[in-house]
Design an enzyme around this catalytic site. Sequence first.
Site, mmCIF file in Angstrom:
data_model
loop_
_atom_site.group_PDB
_atom_site.id
_atom_site.type_symbol
_atom_site.label_atom_id
_atom_site.label_comp_id
_atom_site.label_asym_id
_atom_site.label_seq_id
_atom_site.Cartn_x
_atom_site.Cartn_y
_atom_site.Cartn_z
ATOM 1 C CG ASN A 86 -1.758 1.199 1.387
ATOM 2 O OD1 ASN A 86 -1.840 2.011 0.467
ATOM 3 N ND2 ASN A 86 -2.401 1.357 2.543
ATOM 4 C CD1 TRP A 87 4.014 1.149 -2.510
ATOM 5 C CD2 TRP A 87 4.013 2.087 -4.548
ATOM 6 N NE1 TRP A 87 4.913 0.458 -3.294
ATOM 7 C CE2 TRP A 87 4.924 1.012 -4.553
ATOM 8 C CE3 TRP A 87 3.844 2.824 -5.727
ATOM 9 C CZ2 TRP A 87 5.668 0.665 -5.687
ATOM 10 C CZ3 TRP A 87 4.577 2.485 -6.854
ATOM 11 C CH2 TRP A 87 5.486 1.414 -6.837
ATOM 12 C CE LYS A 88 -0.322 3.420 4.605
ATOM 13 N NZ LYS A 88 -0.362 3.570 6.049
ATOM 14 C CG HIS B 17 -6.137 2.064 4.867
ATOM 15 N ND1 HIS B 17 -5.729 3.059 5.727
ATOM 16 C CD2 HIS B 17 -5.128 1.163 4.806
ATOM 17 C CE1 HIS B 17 -4.507 2.763 6.156
ATOM 18 N NE2 HIS B 17 -4.127 1.632 5.618
ATOM 19 C CD GLU C 140 -3.211 5.733 6.424
ATOM 20 O OE1 GLU C 140 -3.140 5.735 5.177
ATOM 21 O OE2 GLU C 140 -2.305 5.253 7.143
ATOM 22 C CD GLU D 39 -3.915 -2.268 7.249
ATOM 23 O OE1 GLU D 39 -2.804 -2.540 6.795
ATOM 24 O OE2 GLU D 39 -4.495 -1.196 7.001
ATOM 25 N N GLY E 291 1.851 2.636 10.708
ATOM 26 C CA GLY E 291 2.807 3.734 10.557
ATOM 27 C C GLY E 291 3.506 4.123 11.852
ATOM 28 C CB SER F 136 4.573 -1.490 12.221
ATOM 29 O OG SER F 136 4.181 -0.147 12.435
ATOM 30 N N GLY G 9 2.598 -1.010 4.364
ATOM 31 C CA GLY G 9 2.646 0.406 4.013
ATOM 32 C C GLY G 9 4.079 0.875 3.845
ATOM 33 N N GLY G 10 4.621 1.516 4.884
ATOM 34 C CA GLY G 10 5.958 2.119 4.828
ATOM 35 C C GLY G 10 7.037 1.238 4.222
HETATM 36 P P1 PGA Z 1 2.396 0.550 7.715
HETATM 37 O O1 PGA Z 1 0.949 0.750 7.002
HETATM 38 O O2 PGA Z 1 2.962 -0.744 7.189
HETATM 39 O O3 PGA Z 1 3.177 1.751 7.296
HETATM 40 O O4 PGA Z 1 2.135 0.496 9.174
HETATM 41 C C1 PGA Z 1 0.102 -0.342 6.759
HETATM 42 C C2 PGA Z 1 -1.180 0.146 6.127
HETATM 43 O O5 PGA Z 1 -1.626 1.249 6.474
HETATM 44 O O6 PGA Z 1 -1.769 -0.539 5.284
#
Ligand code: PGA
Length: 255
Positions: A15-17, A100, A102, A172, A178, A218, A239-240
């Site tokens: 997930n590159w956001k 998600h 976010e 999640e 994050g 994470s 994500g990250g």
């Molecule tokens: P993260 O994000 O790996 O940076 O914690 C995961 C996500 O939001 O899908």
Amino acid sequence: MKSTRIKMNPLIAANWKMNKGIKEADSFIKEFRGYFKANNKEVVICPPSTLLPYISGLIKNMGIKLGAQNMHFEDKGAFTGEISPLMVKDAGCEYVILGHSERRQHFNENDELINKKVKAALNHGLKPILCIGETLEQRESNITIKIIKSQLTECLKNINENEVRAIVVAYEPVWAIGTGKNATPEQAQEVHACIRKQLGELYGNAIASKIRIIYGGSVKPENSKELLSMKDINGALVGGASLDAKSFADICSSA
Ligand code: PGA
């Protein structure tokens, strides 16, 4: 504790956001191509929507798949700034991340809206990666399981047993996203088992045992192997650590 894994191909999704443009995507794919081995796992890249058709071209014949990070539930119309399921399909996606945290937090998405999006995705042959998870406050109030069950049931309202097979559930925990602070494999396994149980109550155990439940929050090369070895953890939403080709490839290799 480690126990027999449910046999299904793990799914690892990036997930590159809201990160990367064309140049960065180019160098990521070039580097990733050198590391990636497509054996017995499904790998999905979910870039920003502006990059979807471009990356679709880049990953042809690589054995990896494309996903969107969000979509509207309507096919078309006056919804400025939105993209529709038809557009997501047209851009070459097989998957779409929905619900998600976010989106829930910054764009006021609730279970009712997410349910409409899940239905729309399924109607168009897209596979939803449905995200659910508790906040830190909810965990500390010991209502994690209650929240998870309610999010799952509401987001899957009026989805029948044939349709649900196409869904991937992503657990999640919001406090782990994050933050660098992942759920322990045991904490994640406990919730994954409860998600599978709830799916069993909704659709029967035979179907529930075939639905992939992936973990996100994470995930990094240092913790992915242990998380992915748990019985009910069938993949990861990253994500990250998915922004770096080597880290993401290492996570894929650990599955
Ligand atoms: P993260 O994000 O790996 O940076 O914690 C995961 C996500 O939001 O899908």
